[in-house]
Design a protein around this motif. Sequence first.
Motif, PDB file in Angstrom:
ATOM      1  N   GLY A   7       0.828  -1.197   0.000  1.00 42.20           N
ATOM      2  CA  GLY A   7       0.000   0.000   0.000  1.00 42.20           C
ATOM      3  C   GLY A   7       0.860   1.244   0.000  1.00 42.20           C
ATOM      4  N   PRO A   8       0.254   2.418   0.205  1.00 40.90           N
ATOM      5  CA  PRO A   8       1.003   3.658   0.263  1.00 40.90           C
ATOM      6  C   PRO A   8       2.022   3.641   1.393  1.00 40.90           C
ATOM      7  CG  PRO A   8      -1.363   4.058   0.092  1.00 40.90           C
ATOM      8  CD  PRO A   8      -1.190   2.601   0.367  1.00 40.90           C
ATOM      9  N   ALA A   9       2.969   4.572   1.314  1.00 40.04           N
ATOM     10  CA  ALA A   9       4.067   4.600   2.277  1.00 40.04           C
ATOM     11  C   ALA A   9       3.594   4.848   3.700  1.00 40.04           C
ATOM     12  CB  ALA A   9       5.080   5.665   1.866  1.00 40.04           C
ATOM     13  N   ASP A  10       2.421   5.487   3.874  1.00 32.62           N
ATOM     14  CA  ASP A  10       1.940   5.786   5.216  1.00 32.62           C
ATOM     15  C   ASP A  10       1.019   4.692   5.760  1.00 32.62           C
ATOM     16  OD1 ASP A  10      -0.161   6.254   3.520  1.00 32.62           O
ATOM     17  OD2 ASP A  10      -0.713   8.214   4.353  1.00 32.62           O
ATOM     18  N   ASP A  11       0.969   3.530   5.096  1.00 34.90           N
ATOM     19  CA  ASP A  11       0.191   2.420   5.618  1.00 34.90           C
ATOM     20  C   ASP A  11       0.725   1.994   6.977  1.00 34.90           C
ATOM     21  OD1 ASP A  11      -1.575   2.207   3.587  1.00 34.90           O
ATOM     22  OD2 ASP A  11      -0.758   0.382   2.716  1.00 34.90           O
ATOM     23  N   PRO A  12      -0.145   1.462   7.853  1.00 28.63           N
ATOM     24  CA  PRO A  12       0.352   0.909   9.111  1.00 28.63           C
ATOM     25  C   PRO A  12       1.373  -0.194   8.858  1.00 28.63           C
ATOM     26  CG  PRO A  12      -2.056   1.066   9.117  1.00 28.63           C
ATOM     27  CD  PRO A  12      -1.604   1.359   7.716  1.00 28.63           C
ATOM     28  N   ALA A 248       5.507 -19.559  -6.045  1.00 31.58           N
ATOM     29  CA  ALA A 248       5.106 -18.160  -6.221  1.00 31.58           C
ATOM     30  C   ALA A 248       4.324 -17.689  -4.999  1.00 31.58           C
ATOM     31  CB  ALA A 248       4.251 -17.998  -7.477  1.00 31.58           C
ATOM     32  N   VAL A 249       4.709 -16.526  -4.476  1.00 35.36           N
ATOM     33  CA  VAL A 249       4.005 -15.896  -3.364  1.00 35.36           C
ATOM     34  C   VAL A 249       3.454 -14.564  -3.854  1.00 35.36           C
ATOM     35  CG1 VAL A 249       4.212 -14.926  -1.047  1.00 35.36           C
ATOM     36  CG2 VAL A 249       5.507 -16.982  -1.650  1.00 35.36           C
ATOM     37  N   THR A 250       2.144 -14.409  -3.778  1.00 38.20           N
ATOM     38  CA  THR A 250       1.488 -13.183  -4.251  1.00 38.20           C
ATOM     39  C   THR A 250       0.805 -12.473  -3.091  1.00 38.20           C
ATOM     40  OG1 THR A 250       1.086 -14.169  -6.427  1.00 38.20           O
ATOM     41  CG2 THR A 250      -0.226 -12.235  -5.847  1.00 38.20           C
ATOM     42  N   PRO A 251       1.227 -11.246  -2.765  1.00 35.30           N
ATOM     43  CA  PRO A 251       0.500 -10.463  -1.761  1.00 35.30           C
ATOM     44  C   PRO A 251      -0.841 -10.014  -2.347  1.00 35.30           C
ATOM     45  CG  PRO A 251       2.712  -9.583  -2.165  1.00 35.30           C
ATOM     46  CD  PRO A 251       2.404 -10.531  -3.272  1.00 35.30           C
ATOM     47  N   VAL A 252      -1.903 -10.211  -1.594  1.00 33.58           N
ATOM     48  CA  VAL A 252      -3.262  -9.890  -2.051  1.00 33.58           C
ATOM     49  C   VAL A 252      -3.907  -8.984  -1.008  1.00 33.58           C
ATOM     50  CG1 VAL A 252      -5.522 -10.875  -2.655  1.00 33.58           C
ATOM     51  CG2 VAL A 252      -3.422 -12.133  -3.198  1.00 33.58           C
ATOM     52  N   THR A 253      -4.760  -8.078  -1.451  1.00 30.05           N
ATOM     53  CA  THR A 253      -5.507  -7.239  -0.532  1.00 30.05           C
ATOM     54  C   THR A 253      -6.992  -7.315  -0.835  1.00 30.05           C
ATOM     55  OG1 THR A 253      -5.850  -4.968   0.276  1.00 30.05           O
ATOM     56  CG2 THR A 253      -5.131  -5.221  -2.010  1.00 30.05           C
ATOM     57  N   VAL A 254      -7.816  -7.217   0.201  1.00 32.56           N
ATOM     58  CA  VAL A 254      -9.268  -7.235  -0.007  1.00 32.56           C
ATOM     59  C   VAL A 254      -9.813  -5.849  -0.305  1.00 32.56           C
ATOM     60  CG1 VAL A 254      -9.609  -9.290   1.417  1.00 32.56           C
ATOM     61  CG2 VAL A 254      -9.706  -7.025   2.487  1.00 32.56           C
ATOM     62  N   ASP A 255      -8.954  -4.845  -0.328  1.00 30.06           N
ATOM     63  CA  ASP A 255      -9.366  -3.490  -0.687  1.00 30.06           C
ATOM     64  C   ASP A 255      -9.645  -3.435  -2.182  1.00 30.06           C
ATOM     65  OD1 ASP A 255      -9.721  -0.796  -1.125  1.00 30.06           O
ATOM     66  OD2 ASP A 255      -7.757  -0.177  -0.371  1.00 30.06           O
ATOM     67  N   ARG A 256     -10.913  -3.252  -2.553  1.00 29.98           N
ATOM     68  CA  ARG A 256     -11.292  -3.229  -3.969  1.00 29.98           C
ATOM     69  C   ARG A 256     -11.137  -1.837  -4.601  1.00 29.98           C
ATOM     70  NH1 ARG A 256     -14.161  -7.753  -5.788  1.00 29.98           N
ATOM     71  NH2 ARG A 256     -13.627  -9.505  -4.434  1.00 29.98           N
ATOM     72  N   THR A 257     -10.722  -0.854  -3.835  1.00 24.90           N
ATOM     73  CA  THR A 257     -10.582   0.499  -4.363  1.00 24.90           C
ATOM     74  C   THR A 257      -9.419   0.585  -5.346  1.00 24.90           C
ATOM     75  OG1 THR A 257     -11.360   1.397  -2.256  1.00 24.90           O
ATOM     76  CG2 THR A 257     -10.243   2.929  -3.739  1.00 24.90           C
ATOM     77  N   VAL A 261      -6.960   5.423  -9.836  1.00 25.43           N
ATOM     78  CA  VAL A 261      -8.068   6.206 -10.383  1.00 25.43           C
ATOM     79  C   VAL A 261      -8.575   7.195  -9.333  1.00 25.43           C
ATOM     80  CG1 VAL A 261     -10.409   6.081 -11.315  1.00 25.43           C
ATOM     81  CG2 VAL A 261      -8.708   4.375 -11.982  1.00 25.43           C
ATOM     82  N   LEU A 262      -8.593   6.788  -8.075  1.00 28.69           N
ATOM     83  CA  LEU A 262      -9.024   7.685  -7.001  1.00 28.69           C
ATOM     84  C   LEU A 262      -8.164   8.945  -6.976  1.00 28.69           C
ATOM     85  CD1 LEU A 262     -11.109   7.590  -4.591  1.00 28.69           C
ATOM     86  CD2 LEU A 262      -9.179   6.866  -3.179  1.00 28.69           C
TER      87      LEU A 262
END
Length: 269
Positions: A7-12, A248-257, A261-262
């Motif tokens: 995520g962005p640099a300011d993610d927890p 293969a290891v893939t990081p996945v997120t449930v954030d659909r945003t 585009v935002l």
Amino acid sequence: MSPTRIGPADDPAPRAVEFGRARVLITNDDGIDAEGLRVLERLVAPAVGELWVIAPDAGRSANSMMMSLRRDVAIEGRGERRFAISGSPADCVLIALQHLMVEAPPDLVLSGVNHGANLGDDLNFSGTVGAAAAAAVDGVPAIALSVGHGAEGHAGGHDFRQVEARGLDLIHRLCAAGFAPGGLFAVNFPDAPDDPDAPALIRPAGRQGRGFSLEASGPDRLRVRHHGDRGVDVGVCDYDAVRRGRIAVTPVTVDRTDHRVLRRLGETV
């Protein structure tokens, strides 16, 4: 292995899991009697603080994060801290978090080991990944594990030897690397490792193209077929790694945003 930031640099900061003392829930989408689940159960049981198995009573492949709304779901005891559920993989996680394990929720959810890889676009359809994602939505760290089909497909069975040899160490490493909020890992083992001891590769999900098709099965009847593991993406991705005989290891997120585009659109349009 250094923490993977998605995520962005300011993610927890990523949340680490102390695997050796963890309360672990195992689930899957192939059913509680599946060989892959038994392999994972044998591997993990002696290595953690407490193990629970809550899995579907039969195969529920391609269920993604489906919840069984408006129908009863039965719970069948299969031994100490072991239950078969007449619902989806995501139902199993929900029942664990809000019923069977509500007094002491899991520190980690492991889903698998799936009979067949879950690569690229299949991350959206897989019940194995769906169970892990259901845990991540609720803030519980999760890992989905899968192994590719052999050259003979289902008829040839599945080779879990690399899972047995490397799985526990890899789970330890991912737990130490930590989980982003709403994050999980999808791990895919190749059926035929090029070098069984080679480090796992962290890769983005590739593209499969049209992975499902329809065929006639009778008058006014159709059957959905899955073509599996046939990625069309030739770039650096999970398909590429597994085809080369690497984990293969893939990081996945449930954030659909779509944050790109935002940022482009701003606050109004």
